[in-house]
Design a protein around this motif. Structure first.
Motif, PDB file in Angstrom:
ATOM      1  N   GLN A 133      28.617  33.652  39.765  1.00 21.85           N
ATOM      2  CA  GLN A 133      29.468  34.022  40.884  1.00 21.85           C
ATOM      3  C   GLN A 133      30.893  34.327  40.444  1.00 21.85           C
ATOM      4  OE1 GLN A 133      28.132  34.639  43.919  1.00 21.85           O
ATOM      5  NE2 GLN A 133      26.310  34.293  42.678  1.00 21.85           N
ATOM      6  N   MET A 134      31.410  33.560  39.486  1.00 26.93           N
ATOM      7  CA  MET A 134      32.747  33.855  38.970  1.00 26.93           C
ATOM      8  C   MET A 134      32.775  35.200  38.271  1.00 26.93           C
ATOM      9  SD  MET A 134      33.835  30.105  37.547  1.00 26.93           S
ATOM     10  CE  MET A 134      33.775  28.691  38.643  1.00 26.93           C
ATOM     11  N   MET A 135      31.724  35.483  37.495  1.00 26.41           N
ATOM     12  CA  MET A 135      31.645  36.773  36.831  1.00 26.41           C
ATOM     13  C   MET A 135      31.589  37.904  37.857  1.00 26.41           C
ATOM     14  SD  MET A 135      31.565  38.640  34.146  1.00 26.41           S
ATOM     15  CE  MET A 135      31.172  37.635  32.702  1.00 26.41           C
ATOM     16  N   ARG A 136      30.848  37.717  38.922  1.00 30.56           N
ATOM     17  CA  ARG A 136      30.770  38.746  39.963  1.00 30.56           C
ATOM     18  C   ARG A 136      32.132  38.975  40.603  1.00 30.56           C
ATOM     19  NH1 ARG A 136      27.771  37.991  44.498  1.00 30.56           N
ATOM     20  NH2 ARG A 136      27.519  40.233  44.742  1.00 30.56           N
ATOM     21  N   ALA A 137      32.867  37.889  40.891  1.00 30.39           N
ATOM     22  CA  ALA A 137      34.196  38.044  41.487  1.00 30.39           C
ATOM     23  C   ALA A 137      35.125  38.809  40.553  1.00 30.39           C
ATOM     24  CB  ALA A 137      34.784  36.670  41.812  1.00 30.39           C
ATOM     25  N   LEU A 138      35.085  38.469  39.265  1.00 29.56           N
ATOM     26  CA  LEU A 138      35.929  39.145  38.294  1.00 29.56           C
ATOM     27  C   LEU A 138      35.527  40.603  38.127  1.00 29.56           C
ATOM     28  CD1 LEU A 138      36.109  36.202  35.784  1.00 29.56           C
ATOM     29  CD2 LEU A 138      38.110  37.256  36.859  1.00 29.56           C
ATOM     30  N   MET A 139      34.220  40.876  38.142  1.00 30.08           N
ATOM     31  CA  MET A 139      33.766  42.258  38.013  1.00 30.08           C
ATOM     32  C   MET A 139      34.164  43.090  39.229  1.00 30.08           C
ATOM     33  SD  MET A 139      30.065  42.346  36.099  1.00 30.08           S
ATOM     34  CE  MET A 139      29.236  41.512  37.439  1.00 30.08           C
ATOM     35  N   LYS A 140      34.108  42.487  40.413  1.00 31.01           N
ATOM     36  CA  LYS A 140      34.516  43.210  41.614  1.00 31.01           C
ATOM     37  C   LYS A 140      36.002  43.539  41.566  1.00 31.01           C
ATOM     38  CE  LYS A 140      30.940  41.346  44.626  1.00 31.01           C
ATOM     39  NZ  LYS A 140      30.659  40.526  45.813  1.00 31.01           N
ATOM     40  N   MET A 141      36.799  42.548  41.162  1.00 25.98           N
ATOM     41  CA  MET A 141      38.232  42.792  41.003  1.00 25.98           C
ATOM     42  C   MET A 141      38.468  43.899  39.986  1.00 25.98           C
ATOM     43  SD  MET A 141      40.740  42.124  38.539  1.00 25.98           S
ATOM     44  CE  MET A 141      40.110  40.700  37.663  1.00 25.98           C
ATOM     45  N   GLU A 142      37.787  43.812  38.841  1.00 26.38           N
ATOM     46  CA  GLU A 142      37.963  44.807  37.787  1.00 26.38           C
ATOM     47  C   GLU A 142      37.485  46.180  38.245  1.00 26.38           C
ATOM     48  OE1 GLU A 142      36.769  45.475  33.090  1.00 26.38           O
ATOM     49  OE2 GLU A 142      35.533  44.196  34.370  1.00 26.38           O
ATOM     50  N   GLY A 143      36.354  46.224  38.970  1.00 30.68           N
ATOM     51  CA  GLY A 143      35.832  47.496  39.438  1.00 30.68           C
ATOM     52  C   GLY A 143      36.793  48.200  40.379  1.00 30.68           C
ATOM     53  N   LEU A 144      37.381  47.448  41.296  1.00 27.59           N
ATOM     54  CA  LEU A 144      38.346  48.046  42.215  1.00 27.59           C
ATOM     55  C   LEU A 144      39.597  48.482  41.468  1.00 27.59           C
ATOM     56  CD1 LEU A 144      38.967  48.839  45.064  1.00 27.59           C
ATOM     57  CD2 LEU A 144      39.683  46.503  45.541  1.00 27.59           C
ATOM     58  N   LEU A 145      40.026  47.688  40.498  1.00 32.00           N
ATOM     59  CA  LEU A 145      41.186  48.047  39.687  1.00 32.00           C
ATOM     60  C   LEU A 145      40.908  49.324  38.890  1.00 32.00           C
ATOM     61  CD1 LEU A 145      44.038  47.098  39.044  1.00 32.00           C
ATOM     62  CD2 LEU A 145      43.093  45.649  37.245  1.00 32.00           C
ATOM     63  N   ASN A 146      39.689  49.436  38.341  1.00 30.52           N
ATOM     64  CA  ASN A 146      39.298  50.661  37.633  1.00 30.52           C
ATOM     65  C   ASN A 146      39.364  51.866  38.561  1.00 30.52           C
ATOM     66  OD1 ASN A 146      36.638  49.143  35.614  1.00 30.52           O
ATOM     67  ND2 ASN A 146      38.856  49.123  35.351  1.00 30.52           N
ATOM     68  N   ASP A 147      38.867  51.708  39.786  1.00 31.57           N
ATOM     69  CA  ASP A 147      38.867  52.818  40.724  1.00 31.57           C
ATOM     70  C   ASP A 147      40.281  53.218  41.140  1.00 31.57           C
ATOM     71  OD1 ASP A 147      36.140  52.957  40.630  1.00 31.57           O
ATOM     72  OD2 ASP A 147      35.814  51.772  42.442  1.00 31.57           O
ATOM     73  N   CYS A 148      41.227  52.283  41.010  1.00 35.21           N
ATOM     74  CA  CYS A 148      42.635  52.600  41.274  1.00 35.21           C
ATOM     75  C   CYS A 148      43.296  53.282  40.080  1.00 35.21           C
ATOM     76  CB  CYS A 148      43.412  51.329  41.616  1.00 35.21           C
ATOM     77  SG  CYS A 148      42.955  50.565  43.190  1.00 35.21           S
ATOM     78  N   GLY A 149      42.602  53.275  38.923  1.00 36.66           N
ATOM     79  CA  GLY A 149      43.138  53.906  37.730  1.00 36.66           C
ATOM     80  C   GLY A 149      43.638  52.942  36.678  1.00 36.66           C
ATOM     81  N   GLY A 150      43.452  51.643  36.885  1.00 39.44           N
ATOM     82  CA  GLY A 150      43.948  50.645  35.935  1.00 39.44           C
ATOM     83  C   GLY A 150      42.823  49.857  35.296  1.00 39.44           C
ATOM     84  N   GLY A 151      43.194  48.775  34.633  1.00 38.84           N
ATOM     85  CA  GLY A 151      42.233  47.904  33.977  1.00 38.84           C
ATOM     86  C   GLY A 151      42.765  46.491  33.895  1.00 38.84           C
ATOM     87  N   THR A 152      41.957  45.570  33.395  1.00 39.73           N
ATOM     88  CA  THR A 152      42.367  44.160  33.351  1.00 39.73           C
ATOM     89  C   THR A 152      43.589  43.937  32.472  1.00 39.73           C
ATOM     90  OG1 THR A 152      40.744  43.781  31.592  1.00 39.73           O
ATOM     91  CG2 THR A 152      40.061  43.261  33.838  1.00 39.73           C
ATOM     92  N   SER A 153      43.761  44.748  31.441  1.00 40.83           N
ATOM     93  CA  SER A 153      44.913  44.567  30.560  1.00 40.83           C
ATOM     94  C   SER A 153      46.225  44.936  31.240  1.00 40.83           C
ATOM     95  CB  SER A 153      44.743  45.388  29.282  1.00 40.83           C
ATOM     96  OG  SER A 153      44.575  46.762  29.592  1.00 40.83           O
ATOM     97  N   ASP A 154      46.155  45.578  32.421  1.00 40.43           N
ATOM     98  CA  ASP A 154      47.360  45.953  33.162  1.00 40.43           C
ATOM     99  C   ASP A 154      47.848  44.842  34.091  1.00 40.43           C
ATOM    100  OD1 ASP A 154      47.198  48.605  32.124  1.00 40.43           O
ATOM    101  OD2 ASP A 154      45.681  49.070  33.639  1.00 40.43           O
ATOM    102  N   ILE A 155      47.091  43.752  34.232  1.00 41.61           N
ATOM    103  CA  ILE A 155      47.419  42.709  35.209  1.00 41.61           C
ATOM    104  C   ILE A 155      48.671  41.949  34.773  1.00 41.61           C
ATOM    105  CG2 ILE A 155      46.598  40.565  36.278  1.00 41.61           C
ATOM    106  CD1 ILE A 155      43.750  41.703  35.995  1.00 41.61           C
ATOM    107  N   VAL A 156      49.586  41.750  35.736  1.00 40.95           N
ATOM    108  CA  VAL A 156      50.840  41.048  35.439  1.00 40.95           C
ATOM    109  C   VAL A 156      50.943  39.699  36.145  1.00 40.95           C
ATOM    110  CG1 VAL A 156      52.116  43.155  34.914  1.00 40.95           C
ATOM    111  CG2 VAL A 156      52.065  42.307  37.276  1.00 40.95           C
ATOM    112  N   ARG A 157      50.131  39.446  37.131  1.00 39.50           N
ATOM    113  CA  ARG A 157      50.101  38.122  37.764  1.00 39.50           C
ATOM    114  C   ARG A 157      48.774  37.958  38.479  1.00 39.50           C
ATOM    115  NH1 ARG A 157      49.944  37.451  42.925  1.00 39.50           N
ATOM    116  NH2 ARG A 157      50.401  39.200  44.300  1.00 39.50           N
ATOM    117  N   ALA A 158      48.385  36.688  38.734  1.00 50.63           N
ATOM    118  CA  ALA A 158      47.112  36.422  39.408  1.00 50.63           C
ATOM    119  C   ALA A 158      47.157  35.078  40.118  1.00 50.63           C
ATOM    120  CB  ALA A 158      45.959  36.438  38.399  1.00 50.63           C
ATOM    121  N   THR A 159      46.364  34.961  41.167  1.00 51.80           N
ATOM    122  CA  THR A 159      46.116  33.687  41.847  1.00 51.80           C
ATOM    123  C   THR A 159      44.620  33.591  42.096  1.00 51.80           C
ATOM    124  OG1 THR A 159      48.258  33.729  42.965  1.00 51.80           O
ATOM    125  CG2 THR A 159      46.593  32.234  43.847  1.00 51.80           C
TER     126      THR A 159
END
Length: 447
Positions: A368-394
């Motif tokens: 489930q954690m992997m799915r949450a992270l993949m969903k976040m990453e997938g939406l970020l990819n569709d916005c044009g970015g990636g996980t290495s672009d993240i500057v903060r998280a909660t």
């Protein structure tokens, strides 16, 4: 740069296959040897080089750092600097000791980056025992800013216990200041009753509004949750107007609920009525989080961030096919928003994962954690970015015992480990929701 998005999507697909195979291995269906090959393949593709991020980092526009008790992301923008800070205690002790250490660490970070106390625009403080700890923490925080005769930041105090062992509280802060020749104006919004607060930050025809701790009612108000949330949204609308904005300029909201299980339907009714009446399509309306809040006894609290700028500043909402929960609650709302400027994109996205009560084992939590992270990453990819672009998280976890598992999984997924990232315990919107992660990312636009 389209190949970068395609590569990230390939990685995401490989991860899905990997976790499907892993569950089969645990049931004895696939030999361990083949499972190890899958592990190696995923690790090989797990952290692709993102040239868009490197452009910003090599130019000194984006920088991150992490050391004992502090984590910071610094973003420089033509004479304006923004800092995202996470501050916590490493020495432990009672709430007074930890609060003093937190504000001492905050002061050190401000000095190190050339900022002052008056440049702290917002704070969000997380507590394990809000009722028993808030008095001491507030006194120490207010004294910290009063010492330099500074206005108090727009602040939210919530009961969402930090997951690290021994942590009684934790602080997030946003700092904005002029680091070059540009001027900057900070206004405190009028007509707000404490603890609610609002700030407007303006520079170069670019305005940002921060609203915190809106409840729509006062202590002792017995109105139902629907009325309280509608009142909070209307109050936010009035305050946005002071910054010449409407809900069409809202980038992100956060909703805190006294009783998350009982109040979901009321939240959806109030949300649907308000946004349909304002003709706001796919509002970026945060999903409800169980949390105690101030004033005590309130059923709902609301934080909000909005932005408006020159014609070159564009706000867009984003939807991703993987986010099936987006419409599951009865009406569509966005899990992602992008703010595009001339030289960069700032994306605000979240990922959630659901599961059933039939399986509460470690393998279930990992999936489930992997799915949450993949969903976040997938939406970020569709916005044009990636996980290495993240500057903060909660991240909010339903079970505090899953914190070590989440840290390992998030590192394996390529989530940066040196950014400000608060991981707390908070009951999710539905009982089967295991975790939710929200991130902010900064990257250059696709050419």
């Amino acid at each position: 740069m389209q190949w970068g998005i395609a590569l990230n999507r390939l990685v995401r697909s490989l991860r899905c296959l990997y976790w499907d195979r892993r569950l089969l291995v645990e049931n004895g269906s696939i030999p361990e040897k083949r499972e190890e090959l899958w592990r190696q393949a995923i690790r090989f593709f797990d952290t692709p080089v993102d040239e868009r991020t490197m452009v910003l980092k090599e130019a000194g526009v984006v920088d991150t750092a992490h050391r004992g008790g502090t984590a910071v992301s610094r973003i420089d923008d033509c004479g304006i600097t923004q800092l995202y800070l996470r501050v916590w205690s490493v020495d432990g002790g009672d709430i007074a000791t930890q609060a003093r250490e937190i504000y001492a660490n905050l002061h050190g970070l401000l000095l190190e980056h050339g900022a002052g106390k008056r440049d702290v625009i917002t704070q969000k403080a997380f507590f394990g025992d809000l009722d028993g700890q808030i008095g001491i923490f507030k006194d120490i925080g207010e004294a910290f800013f009063r010492e330099d005769e500074c206005d108090f930041p727009a602040t939210t105090y919530i009961q969402q216990p930090p997951c690290p062992s021994g942590a009684l509280c934790e602080l997030q802060a946003r700092v904005i200041f002029a680091s070059g020749g540009e001027g900057i104006e900070v206004r405190t919004l009028a007509g707000v009753n404490s603890p609610a607060a609002g700030k407007v930050v303006s520079y170069r025809d670019y305005d940002q509004v921060f609203l915190h701790s809106l409840t729509g009612s006062q202590r002792g108000d017995r109105s139902d949750l629907t009325a309280q949330l509608e009142s909070a949204l209307i109050q936010a609308e009035v305050l946005l107007a002071q910054g010449n904005m409407t809900f069409h300029d809202v980038v992100r909201t956060w909703v805190y609920l006294e009783d998350v299980e009982a109040d979901c339907a009321a939240v959806e009714r109030a949300r649907d009525w308000f946004f349909s009446s304002r003709e706001v399509q796919h509002p970026t309306f945060g999903m409800g989080i169980q949390s105690g809040m101030l004033p005590f006894g309130q059923k709902v609290g609301l934080d909000l961030y909005a932005v408006r700028g020159r014609p070159s500043v564009k706000i867009e909402t984003a939807q991703a096919p993987l986010l099936e929960e987006t419409t599951a609650s009865g009406s569509a709302f966005a899990h992602g928003t992008t703010v595009t400027q001339e030289d960069r994109v700032v994306a605000y996205v979240s990922g959630v994962a659901n599961g059933s009560d039939r399986d509460r084992g470690t393998s279930f939590a990992e999936r489930q954690m992997m799915r949450a992270l993949m969903k976040m990453e997938g939406l970020l990819n569709d916005c044009g970015g990636g996980t290495s672009d993240i500057v903060r998280a909660t991240t909010c976890l339903r079970e505090p015992a899953h914190f070590p598992i989440f840290r390992a999984i998030s590192a394996e997924c390529g989530l940066p480990q040196d950014i400000p990232h608060t991981v707390c315990h908070a009951d999710r919107r539905r009982s089967e929701r295991v975790c939710e992660i929200e991130v902010e990312a900064v990257f250059t636009p696709l050419s």
